[in-house]
Design an enzyme around this catalytic site. Structure first.
Site, short mmCIF file in Angstrom:
data_model
loop_
_atom_site.label_atom_id
_atom_site.label_comp_id
_atom_site.label_asym_id
_atom_site.label_seq_id
_atom_site.Cartn_x
_atom_site.Cartn_y
_atom_site.Cartn_z
CE1 TYR A 4 -4.08 -1.89 0.75
CE2 TYR A 4 -2.91 -2.85 2.60
CZ TYR A 4 -4.00 -2.83 1.75
OH TYR A 4 -5.01 -3.73 1.93
CD GLU A 21 -6.44 -4.82 8.80
OE1 GLU A 21 -7.55 -4.77 8.24
OE2 GLU A 21 -5.43 -5.27 8.26
CG ASN A 74 -8.15 -1.68 -0.26
OD1 ASN A 74 -7.68 -2.60 -0.92
ND2 ASN A 74 -8.34 -1.77 1.04
CD GLU A 75 -10.82 -5.45 1.14
OE1 GLU A 75 -10.43 -6.62 1.13
OE2 GLU A 75 -10.98 -4.79 2.19
CD GLU A 98 -6.39 -7.43 1.01
OE1 GLU A 98 -7.08 -7.90 1.95
OE2 GLU A 98 -6.25 -6.22 0.80
#
Length: 674
Positions: free
Chosen positions: A118, A164, A223-224, A305
């Site tokens: 990232y 996270e 992202n997602e 992932e």
């Protein structure tokens, strides 16, 4: 007369000779000049002939470097040749810079041919227009290391990354400049700051794109996004086009979303390759891959992932995956000719206050622990695990290029024994107040005061009509982000976690009490889901009985550094929260420092600093993490003096001791009441 005549004739003869000499000289000069001109002309004509001759021939073109998708054969094509990758996620911002090369080389030795990482916006632009690309943030150096090892790279610049991390990698100040519910949408102010950030970031990335001679083969858009409630297709189209303006055709753009129909309704965007992510607990691998197949009618299978474990939260058991189950699902994916990104090959550490948090509509807020070990292939200290050895063997059997160029024996760790801490100063003492207080009639949030991390003490003076002699009275704080510790003057009377906000707390206030203090701890902004607009502090009126309290003085303790504590001499114990310190030297028989772990068993909750570096939060009574990782490069070799400083919030052991041990404790006893 004869002499004059003789002289005249002599002079006449001399003049005639001079004339003849000058004529000869002129002829010589003319010949020389003519020769030079002819020579120059000849060289020029020859050059023109050669140039024209060479231009008349066809110049062979250098083959263009390309990375594309073949939808007919369901393959990636690199320079027209079939290509598959097995990559591993490695986040440069979680690993000290001098260790990057070691981790990358271990990935290559295991047989991986690519690295995924990232880009964390908050690290690189901590304040608006203030940019950081040094040390942990030296992105270009990291990209160059990967390239030097001959490995390809999958780059994930977000701008939202989740990961996270605090606020999902967004800089905290976005909460001041983007309207409510504007994040990750087509909101004009949000897009303005993304475009401004990309104008700084992308020029650093462009030289590393595969089509420009670099090693970045794929670049992820957002992202997602399918997990986010907004489902703003116009935003995704705008972001895609912003990416295209920089990346062009020099690398492949892609998205990734979780395994499920709902995620693929909002996450993918046209003209960007859609991939899926899932862990070994998803037993139906084909079903997960089917989502990406249906969206784009074919293409190579990709798990972007593939989880080795899961993030750990304070007060919650560790979620791990056995190496056998992990290997079984990985074999199944490789048998389907899928490309796989292992998440994570190496997790690293959430040094400082960089940990994120989680909350959804059915669960209370949970703060991520400091360690990001993630039961990855390489543990927190970079040592190979059982999973690593088995994956290496599997890739060798699958004809990936593994090697044994690097020793896979775990590096020795330092056991430096027990150290006694000494009390320095309470945060109630003036010397601990490093930032000018902010005064307001109403309590203000961290972000409004430009405070990103740490703590803020909210204090107000109680008036006579707010004091109830020997009578209980209710204190109500409607919003607590994330934990409130209540003090009457300097005496702690209660702790209110976020999940108990808006519940009255009974206080007994007598006539001698002068101040009510509320210490608010920021435990990490939510990084995933619909609650990422996670402002910290107190935002609404605080009531004591029927009284609205105020005005307020707010004193910030962001704890970005502790150098100011070096001038304070240890003295007698005073009230908590307080700073404690110890110093030590490493053994003189060590050629260099070794990695170690700080064990704060017996202490309750706080933050630790080693030689001025914030190594993270500790909270042994909550678990599961007990020890904090201390990289060797944070230590000063013998005979230099090392220091450890801790801010303890709630309680200390009688002997004030800590230990530096050679083994981590990341799966300790869990108290789910926290």
């Amino acid at each position: 007369m004869g002499l004059l005549s003789e002289n005249y004739e002599t002079q006449s003869l001399i003049k005639k000779r001079k004339v003849r000499w000058n004529q000869k000289l002129s002829k010589c000069l003319f010949i020389v000049v003519l020769f030079v001109i002819l020579k120059v002309a000849f060289v020029y004509i020859l050059y023109v002939l050669i140039r024209n001759g060479s231009e008349s021939k066809e110049t062979p073109e250098v083959a263009e470097r390309t990375f594309t998708v073949d939808y007919e054969r369901n393959e990636f094509l690199k320079d027209g040749q079939v290509f598959r990758y097995v990559s591993g996620s490695l986040h440069y911002f979680r690993v000290p810079k001098p260790y990057w090369k070691d981790r990358i080389q271990k990935m290559k030795v295991a047989g991986l041919n690519a690295v995924s990482t990232y880009v964390e916006w908050s690290l690189h632009e901590p304040y608006p227009g203030v940019y950081n690309f040094e040390d942990f943030a030296d992105l270009e150096y990291f990209l160059k290391l990967v390239q030097d090892e001959g490995m390809y790279l999958l780059l994930r610049p977000g701008p939202y990354i989740s990961a996270e991390r605090d606020f999902g990698g967004f800089p905290f100040w976005l909460l001041n400049v983007v309207p409510k519910n504007g994040l990750r949408t087509n909101d004009s102010s949000y897009k303005h700051y993304i475009a401004k950030w990309f104008n700084v970031l992308m020029p650093k990335i462009i030289p590393f794109l595969y089509g420009n001679g670099g090693n970045i083969i794929m670049v992820q858009v957002e992202n997602e996004y399918g997990t986010y409630y907004a489902c703003d297709h116009q935003y995704m189209i705008w972001l895609r086009d912003l990416y295209k303006s920089y990346i062009k055709s020099k690398a492949l753009l892609y998205t990734t979303d979780m395994c499920g129909d709902s995620y693929f309704k909002c996450g993918p965007v046209a003209d960007v390759y859609a991939t899926v992510d899932f862990g070994p607990w998803n037993t139906d691998v084909n079903q997960c891959f089917q989502h990406m197949k249906e969206f784009q009618n074919g293409g190579p299978l990709v798990n972007s992932e593939y989880y080795t474990g899961w993030v750990s939260y304070w007060g919650s058991p560790i979620v791990s995956t056995s190496s056998d189950i992990f290997l079984s699902t990985m074999k199944e994916m490789l048998a389907l000719n899928a490309s796989v990104n292992i998440f994570l090959i190496h997790g690293g550490t959430n040094f400082g206050f960089t940990s994120g948090a989680f909350k959804n509509s059915n669960q209370s807020y949970k703060s991520a622990v400091t360690s990001y070990d993630f039961t990855a292939l390489l543990n927190e200290a970079g040592d190979p695990t059982d999973k690593y050895i088995k994956v290496k063997k599997l890739l060798e059997e699958t004809n990936f290029a593994v090697s044994n160029d690097i020793s896979l024996v775990p590096a020795p760790k330092g056991y430096y024994g027990t150290l006694k801490m000494q009390h320095l100063v309470s945060i109630f003492e003036k010397v601990a107040q490093r930032i000018k207080p902010v005064e307001s009639d109403v309590p203000l949030g961290f972000e409004i005061m430009s405070i990103n991390t740490g703590f803020v003490m909210y204090e107000t003076i109680l008036t006579n009509d707010q004091k109830f002699v020997s009578a209980p009275v209710n204190l109500t704080i409607s919003k607590i982000r994330d934990q409130a510790t209540i003090f009457l003057d300097q005496v702690q009377v209660n702790i209110i976690p976020r999940k108990y906000e808006n519940l009255p707390v009974t206080l007994n206030i007598n006539s001698t009490v002068q101040k009510l203090r509320i210490l608010i701890e920021n435990q990490g902004r939510i990084n995933l889901g619909n609650y990422i607009e996670d402002r910290k502090g107190i935002f609404e009126p605080v009531t004591l009985g029927n009284h609205v309290l105020g005005p307020w003085k707010m004193i910030a303790y962001p704890l970005n550094e502790t150098s100011w504590l070096s001038t304070i001499e240890p003295h007698k114990q005073s009230v908590l929260p307080a700073f404690y310190k110890t110093t030590f030297t490493l053994p003189d028989n060590l050629s260099k420092p070794l990695d170690t772990y700080l064990d704060p068993t017996g202490w309750k909750k706080g933050v630790a600093f080693v030689n001025g570096i914030n190594i993270g939060r500790y909270w042994p009574p909550a678990g599961p993490q007990i020890t904090l990782y201390v990289p060797a490069l944070f230590l000063i070799p013998y005979p230099g003096e090392n220091s450890i400083i801790m801010l303890e919030l709630e309680g200390v052991p009688k002997n004030l001791s800590i230990s530096l041990v050679d083994k981590p404790i990341l799966n300790g006893k869990v108290n789910q009441g926290f």
